[in-house]
Enzyme design. Structure first.
Site, PDB file in Angstrom:
ATOM      1  N   HIS A  49       0.792  -1.249  -0.142  1.00 33.07           N
ATOM      2  CA  HIS A  49       0.080  -0.043  -0.074  1.00 33.07           C
ATOM      3  C   HIS A  49       0.880   1.253  -0.209  1.00 33.07           C
ATOM      4  O   HIS A  49       0.609   2.349  -0.688  1.00 33.07           O
ATOM      5  CB  HIS A  49      -0.675   0.215   1.171  1.00 33.07           C
ATOM      6  CG  HIS A  49      -1.923  -1.063   1.328  1.00 33.07           C
ATOM      7  ND1 HIS A  49      -2.022  -2.053   2.439  1.00 33.07           N
ATOM      8  CD2 HIS A  49      -2.967  -1.332   0.717  1.00 33.07           C
ATOM      9  CE1 HIS A  49      -2.958  -2.917   2.261  1.00 33.07           C
ATOM     10  NE2 HIS A  49      -3.528  -2.394   1.223  1.00 33.07           N
ATOM     11  N   GLN A  56     -18.281  -6.251  -0.951  1.00 31.28           N
ATOM     12  CA  GLN A  56     -17.560  -7.191  -1.786  1.00 31.28           C
ATOM     13  C   GLN A  56     -16.980  -8.789  -0.981  1.00 31.28           C
ATOM     14  O   GLN A  56     -16.331  -9.389  -1.593  1.00 31.28           O
ATOM     15  CB  GLN A  56     -16.070  -6.614  -2.422  1.00 31.28           C
ATOM     16  CG  GLN A  56     -15.162  -6.238  -1.200  1.00 31.28           C
ATOM     17  CD  GLN A  56     -14.061  -5.344  -1.753  1.00 31.28           C
ATOM     18  OE1 GLN A  56     -14.078  -4.213  -1.875  1.00 31.28           O
ATOM     19  NE2 GLN A  56     -12.905  -5.835  -1.915  1.00 31.28           N
ATOM     20  N   LYS A 110      -1.253  -6.813  -7.808  1.00 32.64           N
ATOM     21  CA  LYS A 110      -1.464  -8.122  -7.421  1.00 32.64           C
ATOM     22  C   LYS A 110      -2.831  -8.483  -7.445  1.00 32.64           C
ATOM     23  O   LYS A 110      -3.200  -9.622  -7.927  1.00 32.64           O
ATOM     24  CB  LYS A 110      -1.142  -8.073  -5.568  1.00 32.64           C
ATOM     25  CG  LYS A 110      -1.436  -9.607  -5.111  1.00 32.64           C
ATOM     26  CD  LYS A 110      -1.143  -9.488  -3.665  1.00 32.64           C
ATOM     27  CE  LYS A 110      -2.074  -9.003  -2.862  1.00 32.64           C
ATOM     28  NZ  LYS A 110      -3.417  -9.608  -2.833  1.00 32.64           N
ATOM     29  N   SER A 126       0.257  -8.932   1.358  1.00 32.75           N
ATOM     30  CA  SER A 126      -1.140  -8.841   1.581  1.00 32.75           C
ATOM     31  C   SER A 126      -1.877  -8.577   2.981  1.00 32.75           C
ATOM     32  O   SER A 126      -0.989  -9.267   3.762  1.00 32.75           O
ATOM     33  CB  SER A 126      -1.635 -10.002   0.881  1.00 32.75           C
ATOM     34  OG  SER A 126      -3.215 -10.345   1.361  1.00 32.75           O
TER      35      SER A 126
HETATM   36  O1  PAF Z   1      -8.180  -3.797  -3.429  1.00 27.91           O
HETATM   37  C1  PAF Z   1      -8.917  -3.585  -2.356  1.00 27.91           C
HETATM   38  O2  PAF Z   1      -8.256  -3.187  -1.171  1.00 27.91           O
HETATM   39  C2  PAF Z   1     -10.109  -3.268  -2.406  1.00 27.91           C
HETATM   40  O3  PAF Z   1     -10.850  -4.242  -3.318  1.00 27.91           O
HETATM   41  C3  PAF Z   1     -10.698  -1.833  -2.833  1.00 27.91           C
HETATM   42  C4  PAF Z   1     -10.093  -1.452  -4.046  1.00 27.91           C
HETATM   43  C5  PAF Z   1     -10.099  -0.937  -1.873  1.00 27.91           C
HETATM   44  C6  PAF Z   1     -12.119  -1.540  -2.829  1.00 27.91           C
HETATM   45  O4  PAF Z   1     -12.683  -2.108  -1.546  1.00 27.91           O
END
Ligand code: PAF
Length: 281
Positions: A37, A61, A149, A185
């Site tokens: 990140h 999601q 990734k 991750s």
């Molecule tokens: O990749 C992620 O962390 C998530 O899928 C995102 C893009 C922040 C959407 O919630």
């Protein structure tokens, strides 16, 4: 560095910044930040006037039997890392502030999202597209940075932006790896030490594929079998998929000619991991 939690406040701040001519670089995240990140934040910092990081574990999601409630979270650490990285603003809303209780509109990508992770996580990319579209509306970015990734996510978001004429440039950042090759991750934190030791099988499988490809192997079946054999050496690993697909359409290929995405997803008892490599013919 400011933190905003209210979507309306976020949007009026962003609209005002854009009105006075500032560019905004958005790094969308679900928090529990790691160096992957931070490399995206660095990329945003290099060219945006203002860098916004969103930290939002997006419930839509996650499937009903997935890890929404146990997804790792550490607000204090995330905030400190963002401050050190020169982030201007964190947007960290609560789920009920993002989604109306009777929300009935979503964004569905109908082709790329049916394959790879989309096949084993129904509804996942609908949740991703919907939240990313909402984050774009709320944070008004000039550009947004996504990690490679999540190769399928990146391609789907590019498609969404193209097909819906969303005026946001999509920038990508390379996979950042641990010293043994495991792709960083947030879910890695959940691996037990025996699982963590074996998780390197994903990178080893990709190494095997890349070496065979470099030696001239062009059969997708042969490359796939080589990857599966490597993963089979890790007794705790259970393959979700190992696929070689066209890098743009994500359709399966039998021979590697145009660029091909070799994507894999592997379940360990405590986390499902993904990784990928692009083979350029
Ligand atoms: O990749 C992620 O962390 C998530 O899928 C995102 C893009 C922040 C959407 O919630």
């Amino acid at each position: 560095m400011r933190t905003l939690r209210d979507p309306a406040e976020m949007q009026s701040w962003a609209l005002e910044q854009r009105r006075v001519g500032h560019s905004i670089g958005l790094v969308p995240t679900m928090g529990f930040l790691h160096d992957g990140h931070l490399s995206l934040v660095k990329k945003a910092r290099a060219s945006a006037d203002l860098v916004c990081v969103s930290i939002f574990v997006n419930p839509t999601q996650f499937g009903p039997n997935e890890d929404f409630s146990t997804y790792p979270r550490d607000w204090e650490r995330d905030e400190a890392l963002c401050r050190q990285a020169g982030v201007d603003l964190i947007f960290a809303p609560a789920p009920e502030a993002v989604y109306a209780a009777d929300a009935s509109v979503s964004v569905v990508e109908k082709r790329l999202a049916t394959r790879l992770c989309g096949a084993s996580r129904p509804g996942h990319f609908e949740g991703v597209c919907t939240v990313v579209a909402k984050l774009f509306n709320l944070t008004q970015p000039t550009f947004a940075v996504f990690g490679e990734k999540d190769a399928q996510q990146l391609r789907i978001i590019r498609r969404m932006v193209r097909d819906l004429n969303i005026p946001v440039e999509i920038v990508s950042g390379p996979i950042v790896r641990e010293s043994d090759g495991l792709a960083m991750s947030s879910r890695n934190a959940r691996l037990r030490s025996d699982e963590r030791g074996q998780a390197v099988c994903l990178r080893r499988a990709l190494d095997t594929v890349e070496s065979a490809f470099a030696r001239g192997e062009r059969s997708a079946d042969a490359l796939r079998s080589a990857a599966l054999a490597e993963i089979a050496r890790a007794p705790l690993a259970r393959v979700d998929y190992v696929d070689l697909v066209d890098d743009v359409t994500l359709e399966p290929v039998s021979r590697i000619e145009a660029p091909v995405l070799c994507a894999l997803a592997v379940h360990f008892p405590s986390a499902r991991l993904i990784d990928n490599a692009v083979l350029k013919g």
